[in-house]
Every structure is written in structure tokens, then in C-alpha cells.
Write an enzyme that holds these catalytic residues in place. Structure first.
Site, PDB file in Angstrom:
ATOM      1  N   GLY A  48       0.824  -1.211   0.000  1.00  0.00           N
ATOM      2  CA  GLY A  48       0.000   0.000   0.000  1.00  0.00           C
ATOM      3  C   GLY A  48       0.856   1.258   0.000  1.00  0.00           C
TER       4      GLY A  48
ATOM      5  N   TYR B 161      -3.025 -18.606  -3.887  1.00  0.00           N
ATOM      6  CA  TYR B 161      -3.772 -17.393  -3.550  1.00  0.00           C
ATOM      7  C   TYR B 161      -5.224 -17.752  -3.198  1.00  0.00           C
ATOM      8  CZ  TYR B 161      -6.436 -13.128  -4.315  1.00  0.00           C
ATOM      9  OH  TYR B 161      -7.327 -12.091  -4.180  1.00  0.00           O
TER      10      TYR B 161
ATOM     11  N   HIS C 279      -2.044  -6.510 -13.765  1.00  0.00           N
ATOM     12  CA  HIS C 279      -3.460  -6.542 -14.139  1.00  0.00           C
ATOM     13  C   HIS C 279      -3.715  -5.874 -15.482  1.00  0.00           C
ATOM     14  CE1 HIS C 279      -4.363  -7.289  -9.687  1.00  0.00           C
ATOM     15  NE2 HIS C 279      -4.524  -8.402 -10.362  1.00  0.00           N
TER      16      HIS C 279
HETATM   17  N1  UFG Z   1      -3.952 -10.449 -19.514  1.00  0.00           N
HETATM   18  C1  UFG Z   1      -3.310 -10.344 -20.730  1.00  0.00           C
HETATM   19  N2  UFG Z   1      -2.180  -9.577 -20.791  1.00  0.00           N
HETATM   20  C2  UFG Z   1      -1.670  -8.913 -19.712  1.00  0.00           C
HETATM   21  C3  UFG Z   1      -2.343  -9.036 -18.473  1.00  0.00           C
HETATM   22  C4  UFG Z   1      -3.485  -9.812 -18.401  1.00  0.00           C
HETATM   23  O1  UFG Z   1      -3.744 -10.919 -21.732  1.00  0.00           O
HETATM   24  O2  UFG Z   1      -0.629  -8.247 -19.827  1.00  0.00           O
HETATM   25  C5  UFG Z   1      -5.169 -11.254 -19.450  1.00  0.00           C
HETATM   26  C6  UFG Z   1      -5.047 -12.394 -18.460  1.00  0.00           C
HETATM   27  O3  UFG Z   1      -4.465 -13.512 -19.077  1.00  0.00           O
HETATM   28  C7  UFG Z   1      -6.509 -12.608 -18.080  1.00  0.00           C
HETATM   29  C8  UFG Z   1      -7.118 -11.210 -18.186  1.00  0.00           C
HETATM   30  O4  UFG Z   1      -6.218 -10.445 -18.968  1.00  0.00           O
HETATM   31  O5  UFG Z   1      -7.114 -13.432 -19.000  1.00  0.00           O
HETATM   32  C9  UFG Z   1      -7.289 -10.540 -16.843  1.00  0.00           C
HETATM   33  O6  UFG Z   1      -6.056 -10.659 -16.160  1.00  0.00           O
HETATM   34  P1  UFG Z   1      -5.748  -9.925 -14.779  1.00  0.00           P
HETATM   35  O7  UFG Z   1      -4.329 -10.282 -14.421  1.00  0.00           O
HETATM   36  O8  UFG Z   1      -6.088  -8.481 -14.885  1.00  0.00           O
HETATM   37  O9  UFG Z   1      -6.777 -10.568 -13.776  1.00  0.00           O
HETATM   38  P2  UFG Z   1      -7.037 -12.121 -13.454  1.00  0.00           P
HETATM   39  O10 UFG Z   1      -8.330 -12.489 -14.113  1.00  0.00           O
HETATM   40  O11 UFG Z   1      -5.872 -12.969 -13.724  1.00  0.00           O
HETATM   41  O12 UFG Z   1      -7.111 -12.075 -11.876  1.00  0.00           O
HETATM   42  C10 UFG Z   1      -8.213 -11.588 -11.206  1.00  0.00           C
HETATM   43  C11 UFG Z   1      -7.771 -11.025  -9.859  1.00  0.00           C
HETATM   44  C12 UFG Z   1      -7.245 -12.106  -8.993  1.00  0.00           C
HETATM   45  C13 UFG Z   1      -8.233 -13.230  -8.932  1.00  0.00           C
HETATM   46  C14 UFG Z   1      -8.568 -13.727 -10.317  1.00  0.00           C
HETATM   47  C15 UFG Z   1      -9.515 -14.867 -10.316  1.00  0.00           C
HETATM   48  O13 UFG Z   1      -6.786 -10.053 -10.040  1.00  0.00           O
HETATM   49  O14 UFG Z   1      -7.038 -11.587  -7.707  1.00  0.00           O
HETATM   50  O15 UFG Z   1      -9.115 -12.636 -11.042  1.00  0.00           O
HETATM   51  O16 UFG Z   1     -10.694 -14.453  -9.815  1.00  0.00           O
HETATM   52  F1  UFG Z   1      -7.715 -14.251  -8.246  1.00  0.00           F
END
Ligand code: UFG
Length: 322
Positions: A36, A141, A187
């Protein structure tokens, strides 16, 4: 109400603190500032620096602030990191959480709102996901968040703690004063916006051969302000005597694919966003969409910023104003 917000200097925590203050609650933030930021804590909230695992510090903080409810958001929250460093997740998310529960018991605090995650479901067998669907986390996680939810059930039965677990889907967007800033950022939305602003190179799409409408992963994005609203409603329900519960927090509907997020961001920002397609990221389910009927019925929650345009615009406005 006097509320103790662990992790209140983090991304969602600082927005929750802001919304609770706006509703007249007295907010104390407990945060070790490992992830944070001091300046994310809103004016009017008191910051107590401390580690979740430091029982003596927690006891002192609870004695000093005498909360009527705790919102527990302090956690490690990166799926990928949890795969290579599970020890940190068990330590902070589980041991830290249990240390907090024990300190709450000693201080006589019995109401808790807990930040859980859609990651408790793992690779879901069906969409949209309902709260009673099987939980089978596919990473440490999700596993540690679920373990803490389960501890809450037993602590509730034995010690009378009442808890609402909010299982966030994809938290996104910003309030005018607080947004997402992780380092490194993993993210999708902040990465896409950094690319739009020219602060990084091409966005890599992690796989375009998934069984979704355009081959890229589909997610349920929910605005930080809507998440914060759910915490305020959950706290109010607990104060009114509501029983413990777990709720999904997503907007539902059709969700949005990675390509749809990138296209929307290009339109909203008016910038072109360079893209390349890469390999799948290990552990990514194709689709995660919430059924959120339960929280709508029980707490009257309605997402007010469900439009992807609004979510992305708020994140862009915040990012470019800094
Ligand atoms: N993605 C890309 N390129 C990037 C980053 C992400 O293609 O540079 C894709 C990922 O593969 C995924 C989607 O974008 O398919 C979203 O990815 P995020 O990393 O933004 O989020 P996630 O869905 O992986 O994760 C979120 C939360 C986690 C939680 C998860 C499952 O951040 O805390 O959903 O619920 F655990």
C-alpha cells in the site's frame, strides 16, 4: 460506526476507506505499507502502521481504536506470485488472518467483512458462477483465501464471530482520488492504459485460442466504487444482526474479453494501443463470470458503474491526473 480496515492503504482498501468515511464512519487503517501507499489513505482516516502477524501491535491497535467492525483486506493478491512463493501466501493470508481473528476475539470484536476472491472456484465447471458451486482453488492465492473463509465458519460457530466474505471478480476502475498502482503491475486494465499513455510497449495478449467469443479470456470487471459499496452494505447488515454469508461480487452479464478491454480502452482514451499475441498464462481460466443474485437479494447491492467504458474512463482519468 468505528471501523478498522486492514490493508486500507492498498488499491481497493483505500477506496473502501474513502467510501466508509463519506458515510460518516470513523475509519482506522492498519497497514504495513508493503504494497500500500501512505498517500492512498484518505484524509480523515487514521493510519496505524503494523504487520498482521505482529499480535502485540494488533492488540494495541485494537485497544486504541476500539472498532465495532473490522474490514479485512490486507493480503498478498497475485495469482502468479502465489504459484512460485506459496509460503508468503500461507504466512500473510492465512497466518496473518488467523492472528487478526485471535486479536479480534481478545478485543471482543465480532463483526468482520472479508475480501475474498473468485479464485476460490478454480476452473469452474459452469458459468455464471454461483456461491454454492464447488470451490477448488487452482493456486495458493485462492487456496489461502478459501482456508480463511473456512476458518471463519468454525470461529463463527465456536466464538460468535459473524463474517461476510466478498468474493471479488476482477476489481477495476478508480475513484477520483485512488486507483490501482502495483509494482510490478500485472493486471490487464492498468497495463493497457499504461500502453495507451506510452508508458510501456505493446500489450501482450496471453493466448487467443480460448473457447470464448474471440478466443481471448473473458472476465467480469467490477468497479472499485461498487466493491466499496458492497463492503458498506455488508457492514450495515452485520450491525443489524445478519448471519454470516459469502457473496460473489461481479457485474455478471456477458463479461468482457481481453480484446474487448483493449478496444474499449483505445476508444475511451483516443489512443492507439499496440498489441501482440503471446502464449497462454499458466493458471488462467477461459471464463470467469459471477452470478451475483445472492448479494443483490440479501443486501440490495447493485453495481452502478458496470459499463466497461465507465470503468476504463475512471482508471484513465485517475492515471493521467497523477
Ligand atoms: N492479460 C493479458 N495480458 C496482460 C495481463 C493480463 O492478456 O498483460 C489477461 C489475463 O491472461 C486474463 C485477463 O487479462 O485473462 C485478466 O487478467 P488480470 O491479471 O487483470 O486478472 P485475473 O483475471 O488474472 O485475476 C483476477 C484477480 C485475482 C483473482 C482472479 C480470479 O486479479 O485476484 O481474477 O478471480 F484471483
Amino acid at each position: 460506526m468505528r471501523v478498522f480496515v486492514t490493508g486500507g492503504a492498498g488499491y481497493i482498501g483505500s477506496v473502501v476507506a474513502e467510501v466508509l468515511l463519506a458515510r460518516g464512519h470513523a475509519v482506522s487503517v492498519y497497514d504495513d505499507l508493503s504494497e500500500g501507499h501512505r498517500d492512498a489513505v484518505p484524509d480523515g482516516a487514521r493510519l496505524l502502521e503494523g504487520d498482521l502477524l505482529d499480535r502485540a501491535r494488533l492488540d494495541a491497535a485494537l485497544r486504541e481504536t476500539r472498532p465495532e467492525a473490522v474490514v479485512h483486506m490486507a493480503a498478498r493478491c497475485q495469482v502468479g506470485e502465489s504459484m512460485v512463493n506459496p509460503a508468503a501466501y500461507y504466512r500473510v493470508n492465512l497466518l496473518g488472518g488467523l492472528t487478526l481473528l485471535d486479536a479480534m476475539r481478545a478485543a471482543g470484536v465480532t463483526r468482520l467483512v472479508f475480501s475474498s476472491t473468485a479464485a476460490v472456484y478454480g476452473e469452474p465447471a459452469k458459468q455464471p458462477i454461483e456461491e454454492d458451486d464447488a470451490t477448488a482453488p487452482s493456486n495458493p492465492y485462492g487456496e489461502t483465501k478459501l482456508a480463511f473463509e473456512r476458518a471463519l465458519d468454525w470461529y463463527g460457530q465456536a466464538y460468535g464471530v459473524r463474517a461476510v466474505s466478498l468474493r471479488y471478480f476482477n476489481a477495476a476502475g478508480a475513484s477520483p482520488r485512488a486507483g490501482e498502482r502495483h509494482d510490478p503491475e500485472t493486471h490487464l486494465i492498468p497495463i493497457v492504459l499504461q500502453a495507451a499513455a506510452g508508458r510501456r510497449g505493446a500489450v501482450t495478449i496471453f493466448g487467443d485460442d480460448y473457447p470464448t467469443r474471440d478466443g481471448t479470456c473473458l472476465r467480469d470487471y467490477v468497479h472499485a466504487l461498487d466493491l466499496a459499496e458492497a463492503h458498506a452494505l455488508a457492514m450495515a447488515a452485520l450491525a443489524d444482526g445478519a448471519p454470516s454469508a459469502a457473496y460473489n461480487l461481479g457485474c455478471g452479464g456477458d463479461g468482457f474479453t481481453v480484446r474487448e478491454v483493449i478496444d474499449t480502452a483505445a476508444r475511451v482514451t483516443g489512443r492507439s494501443i499496440p498489441v501482440s499475441v503471446g502464449a497462454r498464462r499458466p493458471g488462467d481460466p477461459a471464463t470467469l463470470v459471477a452470478a451475483s443474485t445472492r448479494i443483490r437479494r440479501a443486501l440490495g447491492w447493485r453495481p452502478r458503474h458496470a459499463a466497461l467504458d465507465d470503468i476504463i474512463r475512471s482508471a484513465w482519468t485517475w492515471m493521467t491526473s497523477r
